[in-house]
Scaffold this motif. Sequence first.
Motif, PDB file in Angstrom:
ATOM      1  N   VAL A  16     -19.856 153.990 -83.342  1.00  0.00           N
ATOM      2  CA  VAL A  16     -18.820 153.432 -84.205  1.00  0.00           C
ATOM      3  C   VAL A  16     -18.955 151.914 -84.211  1.00  0.00           C
ATOM      4  N   THR A  17     -19.350 151.387 -85.345  1.00  0.00           N
ATOM      5  CA  THR A  17     -19.468 149.937 -85.499  1.00  0.00           C
ATOM      6  C   THR A  17     -18.314 149.437 -86.349  1.00  0.00           C
ATOM      7  N   TYR A  18     -17.614 148.453 -85.856  1.00  0.00           N
ATOM      8  CA  TYR A  18     -16.502 147.889 -86.618  1.00  0.00           C
ATOM      9  C   TYR A  18     -16.443 146.388 -86.391  1.00  0.00           C
ATOM     10  N   THR A  19     -15.729 145.707 -87.257  1.00  0.00           N
ATOM     11  CA  THR A  19     -15.572 144.257 -87.121  1.00  0.00           C
ATOM     12  C   THR A  19     -14.347 143.969 -86.271  1.00  0.00           C
ATOM     13  N   GLU A  20     -14.585 143.340 -85.160  1.00  0.00           N
ATOM     14  CA  GLU A  20     -13.507 143.056 -84.223  1.00  0.00           C
ATOM     15  C   GLU A  20     -12.579 141.968 -84.769  1.00  0.00           C
ATOM     16  N   ASP A  21     -11.276 142.235 -84.700  1.00  0.00           N
ATOM     17  CA  ASP A  21     -10.277 141.227 -85.036  1.00  0.00           C
ATOM     18  C   ASP A  21     -10.048 140.385 -83.783  1.00  0.00           C
ATOM     19  N   GLN A  22     -10.813 139.314 -83.656  1.00  0.00           N
ATOM     20  CA  GLN A  22     -10.780 138.547 -82.418  1.00  0.00           C
ATOM     21  C   GLN A  22      -9.465 137.815 -82.218  1.00  0.00           C
ATOM     22  N   VAL A  23      -8.780 137.492 -83.306  1.00  0.00           N
ATOM     23  CA  VAL A  23      -7.476 136.845 -83.180  1.00  0.00           C
ATOM     24  C   VAL A  23      -6.479 137.792 -82.515  1.00  0.00           C
ATOM     25  N   ALA A  24      -6.537 139.070 -82.893  1.00  0.00           N
ATOM     26  CA  ALA A  24      -5.619 140.053 -82.322  1.00  0.00           C
ATOM     27  C   ALA A  24      -6.046 140.485 -80.926  1.00  0.00           C
ATOM     28  N   ALA A  25      -7.346 140.574 -80.690  1.00  0.00           N
ATOM     29  CA  ALA A  25      -7.835 141.173 -79.449  1.00  0.00           C
ATOM     30  C   ALA A  25      -7.959 140.198 -78.291  1.00  0.00           C
ATOM     31  N   LEU A  26      -8.205 138.924 -78.579  1.00  0.00           N
ATOM     32  CA  LEU A  26      -8.568 137.979 -77.530  1.00  0.00           C
ATOM     33  C   LEU A  26      -7.550 136.857 -77.395  1.00  0.00           C
ATOM     34  N   HIS A  27      -7.404 136.373 -76.192  1.00  0.00           N
ATOM     35  CA  HIS A  27      -6.565 135.198 -75.968  1.00  0.00           C
ATOM     36  C   HIS A  27      -7.208 134.004 -76.687  1.00  0.00           C
ATOM     37  N   PRO A  28      -6.408 133.095 -77.243  1.00  0.00           N
ATOM     38  CA  PRO A  28      -6.974 131.952 -77.969  1.00  0.00           C
ATOM     39  C   PRO A  28      -8.014 131.166 -77.184  1.00  0.00           C
ATOM     40  N   SER A  29      -7.832 131.030 -75.878  1.00  0.00           N
ATOM     41  CA  SER A  29      -8.809 130.280 -75.081  1.00  0.00           C
ATOM     42  C   SER A  29     -10.163 130.976 -75.081  1.00  0.00           C
ATOM     43  N   VAL A  30     -10.156 132.301 -75.114  1.00  0.00           N
ATOM     44  CA  VAL A  30     -11.412 133.055 -75.161  1.00  0.00           C
ATOM     45  C   VAL A  30     -12.057 132.925 -76.530  1.00  0.00           C
ATOM     46  N   GLN A  31     -11.241 132.909 -77.565  1.00  0.00           N
ATOM     47  CA  GLN A  31     -11.775 132.735 -78.913  1.00  0.00           C
ATOM     48  C   GLN A  31     -12.549 131.431 -79.025  1.00  0.00           C
ATOM     49  N   GLU A  32     -12.021 130.385 -78.422  1.00  0.00           N
ATOM     50  CA  GLU A  32     -12.706 129.092 -78.449  1.00  0.00           C
ATOM     51  C   GLU A  32     -14.017 129.153 -77.677  1.00  0.00           C
ATOM     52  N   GLU A  33     -14.002 129.845 -76.551  1.00  0.00           N
ATOM     53  CA  GLU A  33     -15.221 129.985 -75.753  1.00  0.00           C
ATOM     54  C   GLU A  33     -16.293 130.730 -76.530  1.00  0.00           C
ATOM     55  N   LEU A  34     -15.887 131.769 -77.262  1.00  0.00           N
ATOM     56  CA  LEU A  34     -16.852 132.554 -78.026  1.00  0.00           C
ATOM     57  C   LEU A  34     -17.473 131.745 -79.158  1.00  0.00           C
ATOM     58  N   LYS A  35     -16.692 130.893 -79.762  1.00  0.00           N
ATOM     59  CA  LYS A  35     -17.239 130.048 -80.824  1.00  0.00           C
ATOM     60  C   LYS A  35     -18.346 129.159 -80.278  1.00  0.00           C
ATOM     61  N   ALA A  36     -18.134 128.670 -79.072  1.00  0.00           N
ATOM     62  CA  ALA A  36     -19.133 127.801 -78.454  1.00  0.00           C
ATOM     63  C   ALA A  36     -20.369 128.562 -78.022  1.00  0.00           C
ATOM     64  N   LYS A  37     -20.205 129.892 -77.782  1.00  0.00           N
ATOM     65  CA  LYS A  37     -21.317 130.711 -77.284  1.00  0.00           C
ATOM     66  C   LYS A  37     -21.894 131.639 -78.337  1.00  0.00           C
ATOM     67  N   SER A  38     -21.571 131.451 -79.593  1.00  0.00           N
ATOM     68  CA  SER A  38     -21.940 132.425 -80.630  1.00  0.00           C
ATOM     69  C   SER A  38     -23.425 132.752 -80.637  1.00  0.00           C
ATOM     70  N   ALA A  39     -24.253 131.778 -80.247  1.00  0.00           N
ATOM     71  CA  ALA A  39     -25.695 132.027 -80.247  1.00  0.00           C
ATOM     72  C   ALA A  39     -26.095 132.982 -79.131  1.00  0.00           C
ATOM     73  N   GLY A  40     -25.233 133.119 -78.103  1.00  0.00           N
ATOM     74  CA  GLY A  40     -25.577 133.977 -76.980  1.00  0.00           C
ATOM     75  C   GLY A  40     -24.893 135.329 -77.026  1.00  0.00           C
ATOM     76  N   GLU A  41     -24.578 135.822 -78.205  1.00  0.00           N
ATOM     77  CA  GLU A  41     -23.879 137.095 -78.352  1.00  0.00           C
ATOM     78  C   GLU A  41     -24.705 138.255 -77.793  1.00  0.00           C
ATOM     79  N   THR A  42     -24.034 139.187 -77.117  1.00  0.00           N
ATOM     80  CA  THR A  42     -24.682 140.372 -76.550  1.00  0.00           C
ATOM     81  C   THR A  42     -24.030 141.616 -77.141  1.00  0.00           C
ATOM     82  N   PRO A  43     -24.617 142.815 -76.930  1.00  0.00           N
ATOM     83  CA  PRO A  43     -23.983 144.031 -77.465  1.00  0.00           C
ATOM     84  C   PRO A  43     -22.540 144.210 -77.028  1.00  0.00           C
TER      85      PRO A  43
END
Length: 791
Positions: A487-514
């Motif tokens: 099941v592949t879906y687009t994660e709603d990161q605003v709903a699922a993640l704390h804002p501080s984590v959202q910022e961290e992910l933006k900085a790490k977007s190139a290092g995305e893993t499964p």
Amino acid sequence: MTSAALKNRMLAADNAPVAPKKPSSQTVDIPAGKGEAAKTVVLEDEYAWLRGAKWPNEKIDEPEIIKHLEEENGYCKEFLKSLEQHQNRFYETLKGRIKLTDKTVERKHGAFYYYSRTEEALQYSIDCRRENAGDEEVLLDRNKLAENEKFCKVLGTNICENHQLMAYRSDFVGDENYKLTFQRIATGELFPESGKLEQVSTYCWHERANQAEDPIGVFYSVRNAQLRPTKVFYHKFGTDVKDDPLIFESKNDMFTVSVRPTEDMEYIMIDYHSKTENEVKFFSMEESLHAVQQSAGPVAADAFSLQTLRPLADDIEYSAEHGGGSWILKTKEGCAHEHFRIMRKRDGRDADFEVLFDEDPVLAISSSPTVTKSFLGISYLSTKTGQPRLFIYPNDAGLSPAEVLAKRQQVYFPGVDPDNTSHDAAFSHVCNYEEDLITVAVDTPVCPTIWYSYPKFGAAASDLTIVKQKEVPNYEQELYGTERVYVTYTEDQVAALHPSVQEELKAKSAGETPSTAATPSIPVTILYKKSLLKKDGSMPLLLNGYGSYGICEEPTWSNLNTLYADLGFVVATAHIRGGGDLGEPWYQAAKFLTKKRTFYDFNATAEYLAKTGWTSYGNIAIVGGSAGGMLVGACLNLRPSMFKAIVAHVPFVTVLDTMLDGTLPLTPGEFKEWGNPRDAGYFDYMRSYCPYENVAVKDELSKAGGRYPSIFATTGLTDYRVGYYEGAKWIAKIRAQIKAAKMENQDIREPLVVMETNMAAGHAGASGRFDRLKEVSRDVAFVATEFDLIE
């Protein structure tokens, strides 16, 4: 009477227990941090009174609490009484698929073969042994111990090296206060120490491998007043237990301890661990035996010269084993990502540990190494698909890491496609260091467990010898089908993640893993009966999940799931993040301030299966227990109309309240799982997914066409892991909102809500195998009623 009529009769009686509301509150001060300002919050809880003042250390005896629980049980019993004939039918079907007289795989130990067996009419297993081809000798009959007991859990017998003594732990209440018993096998004589060592969490004999003499003593860890194993003691046989020296103590509430010997029995290890890091202490078996033997009376703690294998370091977990002349570590030390590597230190050769197998971004090491004299077994999970891989290496201290890796061999199983068949594979607990035996096991949702002996390096699937195949009467494998979908879906990161984590992910977007991808791919194992399959959306779906603590929901054969398939269900298991189904990264992706990924993965799975014709919206039952109960409770709050029925066993539904109370047995250790709501950033995030805090039945039922699923919940009065009151409070709050909605509009679609508290059991429910089947058949009767599948 039809299923619908039974349900309507219960609802029309309008006599469901309603717990009184009693004002209660606590004030929580939260510091600034993670982008949030400091604040003070007053948390209201009108059902806090349902938690007994003496829980969990003593029996609940407050009359008002007992009265309410008994009223809930009476209401549940009234409902189940109407379904008695169906429950009995389901019970007989489940029982009919168990080989009632059976035995486990034998484990060779010296000249003996040890095993457990069951007899047709008996509730509990019997531990036995035979010497080579000799007659059977019964060691421990749990059925005799269970006489006149409402609950009986006796863990496996531990036989010493000279085969003359055995030890076992027993619990006759369900609170997991295990008492340790020592017995001489030939005479049945109980040692004077028996029953005097209480709250025993782990233990092991003090003896060398293959010694002819009786063990001189025993090491054991015990739980403290908060029911956390924090101390390791030593008891020398023949001395007073009051004189047992304390060898090691955890003084950090987040850390617990355990004790065991290494596989080769050259060392005793004490593991001092939290959920995210640990330190192993060890000392020589031989040297400590000599020191104790020199002492005429009680032993002093300095008889055990503790050394540190690897010092404690933040977020570095490791497990250790010794055998074949080397220490073997599974560790996060030096790993760049959320993975493990294998390190080795050879006795007398290496000054420090060296990397044996490095971390692999594609294959995640999933369990501690299996070590025999010449074999090293490592279990892996694919980080993309979750499919298991078993590899065998030589356990040879004379080989370099490169030479060991070059000899790696994968274990293949007959009839199992390692890439496409949803299956579970593991090294069996009967692997034997001394005998140098490797036993592997495999099963699928349609094929019960098969144990194989692995005969040699490089063995092909055809070389494996079946040791035992689980026999299932009244079952025809070819009638059932299984598939693995993603099941592949687009994660709603605003709903699922704390804002501080959202910022961290933006900085790490190139290092995305499964595991952290914006479009995650969730494996789902599906089981169905071929003759009933219709992918037109008409079939009901039973969706299972867990998704916490890195625990895997293995795709194995299940008696219960097979029964649901017989009833016409598609049965699916969602391998969601927070579990370890795709290895350590999959677990780490959904905890702390990313925990809500677990719930969105699960709901996305349900939605996908509805959209693709496996089922339809509103035709789904979801089932979970403990943290899986939190899962179904949280998913219910997010998408109530998507589900038709909820089964929640010992549900961890008051996570916020529990994590605010550091006096509870598990809370301090759980800070490294969920976070501490008194720390910056955690209170609001935890509150946003806590099932109890987000009950909104009234709002849902008040909508035009609003619907809310029926609920069956269970709790255990002596459960110290998830308090009985968590489920009781949750159900009370749901009931109150249903009543409020009915007062405004009598025409709402009222759900049926029932709860049963086992007044004589804890977290795992009933202890006898037939009693457990009766509990399971009760669940089936409830679900079948909701889907109008019984008459």
